[in-house]
Design an enzyme around this catalytic site. Structure first.
Site: not given
Length: 168
Positions: A14, A34, A53, A49, A8, A11-12
Site C-alpha cells: 500500500s 474495497t 492518504r 489508510h 505478502g 510487505s509494504g
C-alpha cells in the site's frame, strides 16, 4: 497504463502504491477502497489508510461493484488506485456474488479505461495449501485473477519485506 503491485501481507504494498502514484504528475487521483469494516481490527486499518492518504486522493468506498466505479471515473481522473483485489475477491465470496462474472467485468473495464490504474493485491500462493475447501477455492481463484491482472498490466511489482522488485 495498468500497474499491478503484489506481495505478502504487510510487505509494504500500500505504501509503495501510494508513493508510486505521488511521484508522478497526476493531478486527479482516485482511491477505490474495497474494505468493509467487519470488525474492530478492520475499522482501525481503514482509518489508518484514510489518515495516510489524507486529501491526496478522492476516495470511493466500494466492496463489490469496482468495475462500475472504474467506469464512472472515466474522463475525470488521471489515475485510480484499487486497494485491494484480495479484499474485493473476499467480499465477492462473502456476499455470495457470481465471482466469475464480477472478475470478468473487472478485467473488461480495466482493458478500456482512459486513465492509469494501480492495483494492489496479495500473493497468497507462497504458503501451505489451506486445509478447508473454501480457503483453497479462494486462494486458487485469487491466483488465477492475479495472473490475469498481470497479463494485462504494463508494469508488475512484487514486494518482499518492504523491498519492491519490478518483474515486468
Amino acid at each position: 497504463m495498468i500497474t499491478l503491485i503484489t506481495g505478502g501481507v504487510k510487505s509494504g504494498k500500500s505504501t509503495f502504491a501510494q508513493n508510486y502514484i505521488l511521484k508522478k504528475p497526476y493531478s486527479k487521483r482516485a482511491y477505490i477502497a474495497t474494505s468493509v469494516p467487519f470488525d474492530d481490527e478492520m475499522r482501525e486499518r481503514i482509518e489508518r489508510h484514510k489518515k495516510e492518504r489524507g486529501t491526496l486522493f478522492d476516495a470511493f468506498e466500494e466492496p463489490v461493484e469496482v468495475h462500475k466505479v472504474l467506469k464512472k471515473l472515466s474522463g475525470g481522473y488521471d489515475v485510480a488506485l484499487i486497494e485491494c483485489i484480495t479484499t474485493y475477491l473476499g467480499n465477492l465470496f462473502h456476499y455470495n456474488y457470481d465471482v466469475e462474472n464480477y472478475t470478468e467485468n473487472l478485467i473488461n473495464i480495466l482493458e478500456t479505461v482512459d486513465y492509469d490504474v494501480v492495483i494492489v493485491t496479495n500473493e497468497v500462493g507462497f504458503g501451505i495449501v489451506p486445509e478447508n475447501k473454501l480457503a483453497r477455492q479462494y486462494a486458487e481463484t485469487l491466483g488465477r485473477l492475479n495472473s490475469r491482472l498481470a497479463g494485462i498490466s504494463n508494469e508488475v511489482y512484487v514486494l518482499f519485506s518492504g523491498i519492491e522488485v519490478r518483474i515486468r
